[in-house]
Motif scaffolding. Structure first.
Motif, short mmCIF file in Angstrom:
data_model
loop_
_atom_site.label_atom_id
_atom_site.label_comp_id
_atom_site.label_asym_id
_atom_site.label_seq_id
_atom_site.Cartn_x
_atom_site.Cartn_y
_atom_site.Cartn_z
N PRO A 62 0.81 -1.23 0.00
CA PRO A 62 0.00 0.00 0.00
C PRO A 62 0.84 1.28 0.00
O PRO A 62 0.44 2.27 -0.62
CB PRO A 62 -0.83 -0.13 1.29
CG PRO A 62 -0.88 -1.58 1.57
CD PRO A 62 0.45 -2.11 1.13
N ARG A 81 -5.78 -2.20 -6.31
CA ARG A 81 -6.62 -3.38 -6.17
C ARG A 81 -5.88 -4.51 -5.46
O ARG A 81 -6.44 -5.18 -4.57
CB ARG A 81 -7.08 -3.85 -7.55
CG ARG A 81 -8.03 -5.06 -7.51
CD ARG A 81 -8.46 -5.46 -8.91
NE ARG A 81 -9.35 -6.60 -8.88
CZ ARG A 81 -10.65 -6.54 -8.67
NH1 ARG A 81 -11.23 -5.36 -8.47
NH2 ARG A 81 -11.39 -7.62 -8.67
N SER A 84 -5.45 -3.66 -1.76
CA SER A 84 -6.72 -3.75 -1.04
C SER A 84 -7.04 -5.19 -0.66
O SER A 84 -7.47 -5.49 0.46
CB SER A 84 -7.85 -3.17 -1.90
OG SER A 84 -7.61 -1.81 -2.19
N ARG A 88 -6.91 -6.78 3.25
CA ARG A 88 -8.11 -7.40 3.83
C ARG A 88 -7.82 -8.80 4.37
O ARG A 88 -8.28 -9.17 5.45
CB ARG A 88 -9.22 -7.46 2.79
CG ARG A 88 -10.50 -8.08 3.33
CD ARG A 88 -11.55 -8.25 2.27
NE ARG A 88 -12.75 -8.89 2.80
CZ ARG A 88 -13.78 -9.27 2.07
NH1 ARG A 88 -13.78 -9.06 0.76
NH2 ARG A 88 -14.83 -9.85 2.64
N TYR A 157 -14.23 -5.05 0.91
CA TYR A 157 -13.72 -4.47 -0.33
C TYR A 157 -14.85 -3.79 -1.10
O TYR A 157 -15.88 -4.41 -1.38
CB TYR A 157 -13.07 -5.55 -1.18
CG TYR A 157 -12.49 -5.04 -2.48
CD1 TYR A 157 -11.37 -4.24 -2.49
CD2 TYR A 157 -13.10 -5.36 -3.70
CE1 TYR A 157 -10.82 -3.77 -3.67
CE2 TYR A 157 -12.57 -4.90 -4.88
CZ TYR A 157 -11.44 -4.11 -4.87
OH TYR A 157 -10.92 -3.64 -6.05
N PHE A 163 -11.37 0.42 -2.87
CA PHE A 163 -10.73 0.65 -1.59
C PHE A 163 -11.22 -0.37 -0.58
O PHE A 163 -12.33 -0.90 -0.68
CB PHE A 163 -11.03 2.06 -1.07
CG PHE A 163 -10.16 3.13 -1.65
CD1 PHE A 163 -8.86 3.30 -1.21
CD2 PHE A 163 -10.63 3.97 -2.64
CE1 PHE A 163 -8.04 4.28 -1.75
CE2 PHE A 163 -9.84 4.96 -3.18
CZ PHE A 163 -8.53 5.11 -2.74
N VAL A 164 -10.39 -0.61 0.41
CA VAL A 164 -10.80 -1.42 1.56
C VAL A 164 -11.39 -0.49 2.61
O VAL A 164 -10.75 0.49 3.00
CB VAL A 164 -9.61 -2.21 2.13
CG1 VAL A 164 -10.00 -2.86 3.45
CG2 VAL A 164 -9.17 -3.27 1.15
N GLU A 165 -12.58 -0.80 3.06
CA GLU A 165 -13.28 0.03 4.03
C GLU A 165 -13.48 -0.75 5.32
O GLU A 165 -13.65 -1.97 5.30
CB GLU A 165 -14.63 0.50 3.48
CG GLU A 165 -14.52 1.30 2.19
CD GLU A 165 -15.88 1.63 1.60
OE1 GLU A 165 -16.88 1.05 2.09
OE2 GLU A 165 -15.95 2.46 0.68
#
Length: 332
Positions: A62, A81, A84, A88, A157, A163-165
């Motif tokens: 990242p 991508r 992310s 996760r 995701y 984005f990873v939330e």
């Protein structure tokens, strides 16, 4: 994060792999393993190596994506991508091997303390079960997995933004209190730190009080005690910031963006600890020589079976001066 962390993780991963290779291959050269201690060291090296390897995908990737986002949009979108997905699924795995490594370090210190305790010491029997290293390692790994498996539901995701939330679960105050305060603050950091302090203090006290003739292999045990003390010091220096940040997150809620460099520093310190551990093991065990002992194998003489060769070798070192001594020699 872009230059120092990748180099640290790569070299540390290779060092831990080298340690595992030494522990597994040394028996081919006539050395026999001290199974109890070496099982812990092999498991610790594997956990440290996995932590450093996964950090390349969870921490470094990242950072690289953010670093090159302005230069190449296609490469940046691909790295976004990929990072992310790695964050996760890799974040819970990094914490799993990190938890296991800390507990394995505690077990190593407890094993060394139990090994040098006087037979009359009550802790000699209380910690006897710790010598069953395979069972202890299995319990540690299962416990680390069970405590971190829920972290797979902390992130999700987003297909639209790539984005990873964070999910609702991660933002719950009660979840933060349990996961970051009780589990990490108490079980992962507080309790091991207290046990390591007590175990190392007790080992140094035993080595200082006992006479050289009362403890065989005193020099080796002294070096092992110095190893555990140095590893404890690095553990305290490298893990305290991470525990402090988690405590701050429980009280305040989130880390201010301008203080995010502390999170990066904390991750760097944790990887430094995983990087330094194999180096300390090499230094304080005389190049791993203290971890093994040699059994000289008798050579088979031509025309004699193997057991007769051993019997003859043993008889040659016994002074036979009576029929009784002769019978004892033949019995041996």
């Amino acid at each position: 994060m872009v230059f120092i962390e990748p180099l640290l993780c790569s070299l540390g991963f290779l060092l831990n792999c080298a340690c595992v290779a030494v522990f597994f291959c040394v028996s081919n050269n006539g050395y026999f393993r001290k199974t109890s201690l070496l099982t812990y060291l092999v498991a610790l090296s594997i956990c440290n190596g996995l932590q450093l390897l996964l950090s390349l995908f969870v921490l470094v990737l990242p950072a690289i994506e953010q670093y090159i986002s302005s230069s190449s949009k296609e490469l940046s979108s691909f790295l976004l991508r990929l990072s992310s997905i790695s964050v996760r699924y890799g974040y819970p795995l990094v914490l799993t091997v990190n938890y296991a490594a800390i507990w394995l370090l505690t077990l190593i210190c407890a094993q060394r303390f139990q090994a040098i305790c006087h037979p009359s010491n009550p802790w000699k029997k209380r910690l006897a079960g710790i010598r069953n290293s395979r069972l202890a390692v299995a319990v540690v790994i299962l416990l680390a997995i069970s405590l971190n498996i829920i972290r797979f539901w902390e992130f999700r995701y987003n297909e639209e933004t790539m984005f990873v939330e964070t999910t609702v679960l991660k933002n719950l105050p009660l979840y933060k209190l349990i996961q970051e305060g009780l589990i990490y603050g108490m079980v992962v950091y507080g309790l091991p730190a207290a046990l390591l302090l007590w175990l190392n203090g007790s080992m140094l006290s035993i080595l200082r009080k006992d006479q050289p003739t009362e403890m065989p292999r005193r020099d080796t045990e002294t070096r092992a005690a110095h190893l555990t003390v140095c590893v404890f010091l690095f553990f305290f220096l490298c893990s305290t910031l991470s525990a402090s940040i988690r405590l701050f997150m429980i009280v305040v809620g989130e880390v201010v963006y301008s203080w995010y460099w502390l999170v990066d520093l904390s991750n760097l310190l944790m990887n430094i600890f995983a990087f330094v551990t194999p180096i300390l093991c090499y230094i304080f065990t005389r190049g791993f020589k203290d971890l093994f002992f040699v059994i000289r194998r008798p050579t088979k003489k031509r025309g004699l079976p193997f057991f007769e060769d051993i019997s003859e070798r043993r008889q040659s070192h016994i002074l036979v001066d009576s029929p009784l001594r002769h019978q004892q020699a033949m019995a041996l």
